[in-house]
Design an enzyme around this catalytic site. Structure first.
Site, PDB file in Angstrom:
ATOM      1  N   LYS A 189      25.411  53.269  42.853  1.00  0.00           N
ATOM      2  CA  LYS A 189      24.504  52.126  42.399  1.00  0.00           C
ATOM      3  C   LYS A 189      24.589  50.543  42.546  1.00  0.00           C
ATOM      4  CE  LYS A 189      23.771  49.107  38.811  1.00  0.00           C
ATOM      5  NZ  LYS A 189      22.747  47.906  40.078  1.00  0.00           N
ATOM      6  N   GLU A 264      37.319  46.357  40.299  1.00  0.00           N
ATOM      7  CA  GLU A 264      37.272  44.907  41.775  1.00  0.00           C
ATOM      8  C   GLU A 264      36.765  43.783  41.207  1.00  0.00           C
ATOM      9  OE1 GLU A 264      37.737  41.982  44.007  1.00  0.00           O
ATOM     10  OE2 GLU A 264      36.992  43.110  45.397  1.00  0.00           O
ATOM     11  N   CYS A 298      34.990  37.162  45.387  1.00  0.00           N
ATOM     12  CA  CYS A 298      35.664  37.063  44.288  1.00  0.00           C
ATOM     13  C   CYS A 298      36.808  36.034  44.184  1.00  0.00           C
ATOM     14  CB  CYS A 298      35.907  38.593  43.648  1.00  0.00           C
ATOM     15  SG  CYS A 298      36.148  39.758  45.028  1.00  0.00           S
ATOM     16  N   GLU A 395      35.901  31.190  37.142  1.00  0.00           N
ATOM     17  CA  GLU A 395      34.631  31.578  39.016  1.00  0.00           C
ATOM     18  C   GLU A 395      33.532  30.835  38.443  1.00  0.00           C
ATOM     19  OE1 GLU A 395      34.606  35.851  39.116  1.00  0.00           O
ATOM     20  OE2 GLU A 395      35.056  35.202  40.859  1.00  0.00           O
TER      21      GLU A 395
END
Ligand code: ADP
Length: 492
Positions: A189, A264, A298, A395
């Site tokens: 997906k 991850e 990331c 983040e």
């Protein structure tokens, strides 16, 4: 500047695949629903894409299951699997300009970055893992008694792969590469923001000779299509790249079936500049670290720790260079920074800019929108940031740098590690002993010394702590797609 992107694009790429790809067929979703994907530079709709949900995932899993349980892929000569993967890489390379344009259109990243960064890395990954296909083997083990004992390494089965929107093509390669080499079949997906290049790659995989059912792509939303992949008992393993919040949901949902998981996730990576560093290189590295991909990485070096002695001069330079960064049309080859991927990300980043101001950090440059259309944000630097501020802890996933000052090395290490993340870190110094010492003491899955964002398909990547588990790339990246079987034969 009023608008950043004006007029029609001369390079608008063709959008050829917008349906689900299941068992080698292009089909609308069973519900008939579609969703829109937009150009983040103009906010205009660029395509309607079939919206998969649980019913479509069911079909995709059945196809992948058949292809795994009875099909040729896991059984064929492993070298032939590798050859098909190499053909896929060649087909991608032959279309590199068109794919780069499609990526820029759907994601907003500068077309030049996609052309020179994302796609070459994707090719590297597919070719690297193609080389592994015929080198996956077990061991013979001298056990006690009159036995012959050996291990076999077998594909884990059907892999459910859920990817984010920040590097759409590259994430496909990171996921398909090891899975295909291992002999797994796939239900993927793509992110709802960026489904187009993944669908194009599925078409190229078919052309390369990947048998029907081996790769299935179901675009759609996370809580519907994504969750259906996670919950489906026909999926043996889930590989997910995205946010920690979603990973927690996935982990809970996968618990019932003890599904194999690799994650991850995010980061708040420290980028540490000592006074003795090559400051030209460190300044360039600080920029790459935070601004690459509009800050949507990331492993972004979002906490810049600068040694006291050079702090003010170094910050002045970072700020000046941030001001001169070219933000604009992703299709302009001079553009260094395009728009953020969508309004939700834009709003989230602007929320952090407000939080930084409110908490008392100094907004040294940026902090505003660029233009009136599209999700463009100025390169932004906060100084006088304290460790407890939200902009130093959370983040942001945007072009917002938090600069922190340090003097003592033990204190620095403690602060750098005082985060629930542990994806990446970097250190800039000419002192080789200090470089290795700091690299050893940082709790992160990747440490760059005098460089940033250096990726290679052979070098494992992944997180300590809440940045994930399992590794992608390299030999370690194959592991999650393999089972180990021990066979013991009596010789009596
Ligand atoms: P981001 O905040 O960067 O968009 P997400 O973790 O929300 O990160 O999304 C990453 C991927 O995970 C996307 O493909 C998204 O559709 C998918 N996703 C989101 N929620 C779920 C869920 N509950 N189950 C499975 N996949 C999900």
């Amino acid at each position: 500047m009023s608008t950043v992107v004006t007029g029609r694009r001369s390079q608008t790429p063709l959008i050829r695949q917008t349906q689900l790809f299941i068992d080698g067929q292009w089909t609308p979703s069973r519900s008939g629903n579609t969703f829109t994907t937009i150009d983040p530079a103009t906010e205009e709709v660029i395509a309607q894409v079939a919206e998969g949900d649980a019913a479509d995932v069911e079909m995709a899993v059945r196809a992948a299951r058949r292809a795994f349980d009875d099909g040729p892929w896991p059984r064929m000569n492993a070298r032939e699997r590798g050859r098909i993967m190499l053909r896929l890489a060649d087909l991608i390379e032959a279309e590199i300009d068109e794919l780069a344009a499609l990526e820029a259109l759907d994601n907003g990243k500068p077309v030049r970055d996609a052309r020179t960064g994302d796609i070459p890395l994707a090719l590297d990954c597919l070719r690297y893992y193609a080389g592994w296909a015929d080198k996956i083997h077990g061991q013979t083990i001298p056990i006690n008694g009159n036995y012959f004992c050996y291990t076999r390494r077998e594909p884990v089965g059907v892999a459910g792969q859920i990817i984010p929107w920040n590097f759409p093509i590259l994430m496909v390669a990171w996921k398909w590469g090891p899975a295909l080499a291992a002999g797994c079949t796939i239900v993927m997906k793509p992110a709802e923001q960026t489904p187009l290049t993944c669908l194009r790659l599925a078409r190229l995989a078919q052309e390369a000779g990947v048998p029907d059912g081996v790769i299935n792509v179901v675009p759609g939303y996370g809580p519907t299509a994504g969750a259906a992949i996670v919950r489906h008992p026909g999926i043996d393993k889930v590989a997910f790249t995205g946010s920690g919040e979603t990973a927690q949901v996935i982990m809970r949902q996968a618990a019932d079936q003890l599904k194999r998981l690799t994650f991850e996730l995010g980061g708040k990576s420290p980028n540490i500049v000592f006074a003795d560093a090559d400051l030209d290189a460190a300044a360039a590295g600080a920029h790459v670290g935070i601004y690459l991909n509009q800050g949507q990485c990331c492993c972004a070096g979002s906490r810049l720790f600068v040694e006291d002695r050079i702090h003010d001069a170094f910050v002045e330079r970072i700020v000046a260079e941030s001001r001169s960064r070219r933000v604009g049309d992703p299709f302009d080859p001079a553009t260094q920074q395009g728009p953020q991927v969508d309004r939700a990300q834009f709003d989230k980043i602007m929320g952090y800019v407000d939080a930084g101001r409110r908490e008392g950090a100094t907004l040294a440059t940026g902090g505003g929108r660029v233009g009136e259309r599209g999700f463009f944000i100025q390169p932004t630097v906060f100084t006088n940031v304290r460790d407890e501020m939200a902009i130093a802890r959370e983040e942001i996933f945007g072009p917002v740098l938090s600069v922190l000052r340090f003097s003592d090395i033990d204190e620095l290490i403690r602060r750098a590690n005082a985060t629930s993340f542990g994806l990446a870190a970097a250190v800039w110094t000419r002192d080789v002993t200090r470089a290795h010492d700091v690299a050893r003491r940082l709790r992160a899955g990747t440490v760059w010394v005098n460089c940033y964002d250096v990726f290679d398909a052979a070098a494992p990547f992944g997180g300590f702590k809440q940045s994930g588990f399992g590794r992608e790339l390299g030999e370690r990246g194959l592991e999650p797609y393999l089972e180990h079987k021990t066979v013991t034969v009596s010789l009596a």
